[in-house]
Design a protein around this motif. Structure first.
Motif, PDB file in Angstrom:
ATOM      1  N   THR A 178       0.835  -1.204   0.000  1.00 56.45           N
ATOM      2  CA  THR A 178       0.000   0.000   0.000  1.00 56.45           C
ATOM      3  C   THR A 178       0.867   1.250   0.000  1.00 56.45           C
ATOM      4  N   ALA A 179       1.909   1.244   0.806  1.00 56.29           N
ATOM      5  CA  ALA A 179       2.809   2.392   0.883  1.00 56.29           C
ATOM      6  C   ALA A 179       3.490   2.644  -0.461  1.00 56.29           C
ATOM      7  N   GLN A 180       3.898   1.575  -1.132  1.00 56.93           N
ATOM      8  CA  GLN A 180       4.555   1.741  -2.427  1.00 56.93           C
ATOM      9  C   GLN A 180       3.593   2.256  -3.496  1.00 56.93           C
ATOM     10  N   VAL A 181       2.364   1.746  -3.481  1.00 55.36           N
ATOM     11  CA  VAL A 181       1.377   2.230  -4.453  1.00 55.36           C
ATOM     12  C   VAL A 181       1.073   3.707  -4.191  1.00 55.36           C
ATOM     13  N   ALA A 182       0.899   4.079  -2.930  1.00 53.17           N
ATOM     14  CA  ALA A 182       0.649   5.485  -2.593  1.00 53.17           C
ATOM     15  C   ALA A 182       1.824   6.356  -3.022  1.00 53.17           C
ATOM     16  N   LYS A 183       3.020   5.851  -2.815  1.00 51.91           N
ATOM     17  CA  LYS A 183       4.218   6.594  -3.207  1.00 51.91           C
ATOM     18  C   LYS A 183       4.248   6.806  -4.717  1.00 51.91           C
ATOM     19  N   SER A 184       3.778   5.798  -5.477  1.00 49.07           N
ATOM     20  CA  SER A 184       3.765   5.920  -6.937  1.00 49.07           C
ATOM     21  C   SER A 184       2.794   6.985  -7.410  1.00 49.07           C
ATOM     22  N   ARG A 185       1.857   7.395  -6.531  1.00 49.28           N
ATOM     23  CA  ARG A 185       0.894   8.453  -6.878  1.00 49.28           C
ATOM     24  C   ARG A 185       1.405   9.839  -6.505  1.00 49.28           C
ATOM     25  N   GLY A 186       2.625   9.919  -6.001  1.00 50.81           N
ATOM     26  CA  GLY A 186       3.204  11.223  -5.677  1.00 50.81           C
ATOM     27  C   GLY A 186       3.004  11.674  -4.253  1.00 50.81           C
ATOM     28  N   ALA A 187       2.572  10.770  -3.369  1.00 56.88           N
ATOM     29  CA  ALA A 187       2.343  11.134  -1.976  1.00 56.88           C
ATOM     30  C   ALA A 187       3.637  11.087  -1.174  1.00 56.88           C
ATOM     31  N   THR A 188       3.668  11.851  -0.077  1.00 58.96           N
ATOM     32  CA  THR A 188       4.651  11.647   0.974  1.00 58.96           C
ATOM     33  C   THR A 188       4.060  10.599   1.906  1.00 58.96           C
ATOM     34  N   ASP A 197       8.132  -4.855  14.895  1.00 55.21           N
ATOM     35  CA  ASP A 197       8.075  -4.771  13.434  1.00 55.21           C
ATOM     36  C   ASP A 197       9.352  -4.193  12.833  1.00 55.21           C
ATOM     37  N   GLN A 198      10.440  -4.167  13.586  1.00 52.24           N
ATOM     38  CA  GLN A 198      11.608  -3.432  13.126  1.00 52.24           C
ATOM     39  C   GLN A 198      12.136  -3.939  11.792  1.00 52.24           C
ATOM     40  N   ILE A 199      12.087  -5.246  11.570  1.00 46.99           N
ATOM     41  CA  ILE A 199      12.554  -5.794  10.289  1.00 46.99           C
ATOM     42  C   ILE A 199      11.737  -5.205   9.145  1.00 46.99           C
ATOM     43  N   ARG A 200      10.446  -5.108   9.356  1.00 44.49           N
ATOM     44  CA  ARG A 200       9.561  -4.596   8.314  1.00 44.49           C
ATOM     45  C   ARG A 200       9.706  -3.088   8.145  1.00 44.49           C
ATOM     46  N   LEU A 201       9.896  -2.377   9.233  1.00 45.30           N
ATOM     47  CA  LEU A 201      10.098  -0.934   9.138  1.00 45.30           C
ATOM     48  C   LEU A 201      11.413  -0.621   8.417  1.00 45.30           C
ATOM     49  N   SER A 202      12.427  -1.419   8.666  1.00 40.25           N
ATOM     50  CA  SER A 202      13.702  -1.233   7.959  1.00 40.25           C
ATOM     51  C   SER A 202      13.527  -1.520   6.470  1.00 40.25           C
ATOM     52  N   LYS A 203      12.718  -2.515   6.149  1.00 40.94           N
ATOM     53  CA  LYS A 203      12.446  -2.818   4.748  1.00 40.94           C
ATOM     54  C   LYS A 203      11.728  -1.654   4.084  1.00 40.94           C
ATOM     55  N   ALA A 204      10.819  -1.013   4.793  1.00 41.94           N
ATOM     56  CA  ALA A 204      10.111   0.139   4.239  1.00 41.94           C
ATOM     57  C   ALA A 204      11.095   1.242   3.855  1.00 41.94           C
ATOM     58  N   GLU A 205      12.066   1.491   4.713  1.00 46.05           N
ATOM     59  CA  GLU A 205      13.078   2.497   4.396  1.00 46.05           C
ATOM     60  C   GLU A 205      13.879   2.085   3.169  1.00 46.05           C
ATOM     61  N   GLU A 206      14.217   0.806   3.091  1.00 41.50           N
ATOM     62  CA  GLU A 206      14.960   0.285   1.941  1.00 41.50           C
ATOM     63  C   GLU A 206      14.159   0.460   0.648  1.00 41.50           C
ATOM     64  N   LEU A 207      12.838   0.356   0.751  1.00 40.14           N
ATOM     65  CA  LEU A 207      11.959   0.488  -0.415  1.00 40.14           C
ATOM     66  C   LEU A 207      11.717   1.946  -0.812  1.00 40.14           C
ATOM     67  N   GLY A 208      12.216   2.872  -0.029  1.00 44.71           N
ATOM     68  CA  GLY A 208      12.090   4.281  -0.377  1.00 44.71           C
ATOM     69  C   GLY A 208      10.892   4.985   0.229  1.00 44.71           C
ATOM     70  N   ILE A 209      10.244   4.356   1.201  1.00 45.80           N
ATOM     71  CA  ILE A 209       9.145   5.031   1.903  1.00 45.80           C
ATOM     72  C   ILE A 209       9.733   6.174   2.730  1.00 45.80           C
ATOM     73  N   ASP A 210       9.061   7.299   2.749  1.00 46.83           N
ATOM     74  CA  ASP A 210       9.650   8.521   3.319  1.00 46.83           C
ATOM     75  C   ASP A 210       9.965   8.418   4.805  1.00 46.83           C
ATOM     76  N   TYR A 211       9.015   7.873   5.568  1.00 51.19           N
ATOM     77  CA  TYR A 211       9.199   7.773   7.019  1.00 51.19           C
ATOM     78  C   TYR A 211       8.679   6.420   7.497  1.00 51.19           C
ATOM     79  N   ALA A 212       9.486   5.746   8.317  1.00 47.64           N
ATOM     80  CA  ALA A 212       9.074   4.498   8.957  1.00 47.64           C
ATOM     81  C   ALA A 212       9.134   4.714  10.462  1.00 47.64           C
ATOM     82  N   ILE A 213       7.976   4.681  11.116  1.00 46.73           N
ATOM     83  CA  ILE A 213       7.861   5.121  12.505  1.00 46.73           C
ATOM     84  C   ILE A 213       7.470   3.961  13.420  1.00 46.73           C
ATOM     85  N   ASP A 214       8.235   3.792  14.482  1.00 41.45           N
ATOM     86  CA  ASP A 214       7.880   2.882  15.569  1.00 41.45           C
ATOM     87  C   ASP A 214       7.034   3.675  16.562  1.00 41.45           C
ATOM     88  N   ILE A 215       5.746   3.395  16.605  1.00 41.48           N
ATOM     89  CA  ILE A 215       4.852   4.217  17.429  1.00 41.48           C
ATOM     90  C   ILE A 215       5.017   3.951  18.921  1.00 41.48           C
TER      91      ILE A 215
END
Length: 343
Positions: A178-188, A197-215
């Motif tokens: 979902t984050a990647q599709v949203a990013k492809s639409r020009g969103a932050t 979820d740290q492994i997954r949050l790190s993957k999000a950063e690797e994929l170019g998602i702007d911010y990966a937050i541990d709440i």
């Protein structure tokens, strides 16, 4: 052939069985499975929270090669690299079928739920549901077209303008797509999860998602307000199926924001603050599965490199090692797990 079969409803009851190799019929395609992804709904089914027609071979996220075609099939030939929608049967007559919304047909039968699916060596798909894999989409990525199409479907049901702030709650495979599709639409894009979820949050950063937050370490609402001069997010997608996340999403949204429910809750009855929806004029949209028109755009997102599915695969197991695959997911060690057939 060996198949991973849900034999009875309730917890467990997932057994490797010998089943006959299926024969192709009119307007059908026989596919030799290369990879099949484990979906969250497969986990819910295993744990007894999601009902299927038993006995049935599970697995609905798959890729493979055409090994036979039935009468009336001219669109595919033996040797074609393919994936398939989950839809195996629809009535074709209701208003949803006529509008192309096959996912809403009351008579729909899906692969891996009412019809034998991809946790096996071979399966049968209807020709209308089969799609060629583009040249830059390998079999592992192709097996994840279905979850990507589900997220594409969810994003299509909302409006994202370039520069909008989008929050995705839940950094599992669905959230990462979902984050990647949203990013492809020009969103932050912000993707949020918990400390485990740290492994997954790190993957999000690797994929170019702007911010990966541990709440659990950072106040997400404060962070969102800091990025938006206190207004809040334009769109929030709830992808975790966790009850607290639904409440958090409403707090994060700006007035006239959009809430997309993508994740499935273990129990459907949850508390939901309708007062916030009223007072903030929030638009709430549900998203069920995917439909045919979501597939080619999803394949193109992977083919063009705007969505990276392959890098989300962390584990592969043969279907005979289902329990190890399940444990890898439950322990938070895995992002996306693929199963392979055995003879």
């Amino acid at each position: 052939m060996k198949a991973l079969v849900k034999t009875e409803l309730g917890y467990g009851n997932l057994v490797v069985q010998d089943k006959p190799v299926p024969e192709v019929g009119k307007d059908q395609v026989k596919i030799e499975v290369k990879y099949t992804g484990i979906c969250g709904s497969d986990i819910h089914t295993y744990e007894g929270h999601y009902k299927v027609k038993v006995p049935v071979t599970l697995g609905h996220e798959f890729s493979g090669v055409v090994v036979d075609v039935g009468e009336g099939v001219t669109e595919f030939k033996i040797g074609d690299r393919v994936t398939s929608e989950t839809t195996f049967y629809v009535c074709g007559e209701c208003e949803y079928c006529r509008s192309g919304d096959y996912n809403l047909c009351n008579h729909r039968k899906g692969l891996g739920t009412q019809q034998d699916g991809g946790f096996a060596k071979y399966l049968i798909a209807r020709k209308e549901s089969v799609h060629h894999l583009p040249s830059q989409v390998d079999y592992r990525s192709g097996a994840m077209t279905e979850p990507l199409a589900c997220t594409y479907h969810a994003v299509e049901k909302t409006v994202i303008n370039p520069g909008d702030l989008v929050v995705v709650i839940g950094p599992g495979p669905i959230g990462l797509f979902t984050a990647q599709v949203a990013k492809s639409r020009g969103a932050t894009v912000i993707i949020a999860g918990l400390s485990h979820d740290q492994i997954r949050l790190s993957k999000a950063e690797e994929l170019g998602i702007d911010y990966a937050i541990d709440i659990q370490k950072r106040d997400l609402q404060e962070f969102v307000h800091g990025l938006t001069d206190g207004y809040g997010a334009d769109v929030v997608y709830e992808c975790s199926g966790a009850i607290p996340a639904a409440g958090l999403a409403l707090d994060l949204l700006k007035k006239k924001g959009q809430y997309g429910q993508v994740g499935i809750f273990a129990k459907p009855e949850i508390e939901f603050d309708l007062e916030k929806i009223i007072q903030k004029e929030i638009r709430v949209v549900g998203s069920r599965s995917q439909k045919s028109s979501d597939w080619e755009p999803s394949l193109e997102l992977m083919n063009s490199g705007r969505v990276n599915a392959r890098s989300m695969v962390t584990h592969e197991f043969p279907i005979t090692e289902w329990e190890q695959a399940y444990q890898a997911i439950k322990k938070g060690e895995a992002i996306k797990v693929l199963l392979t057939p055995v003879d």
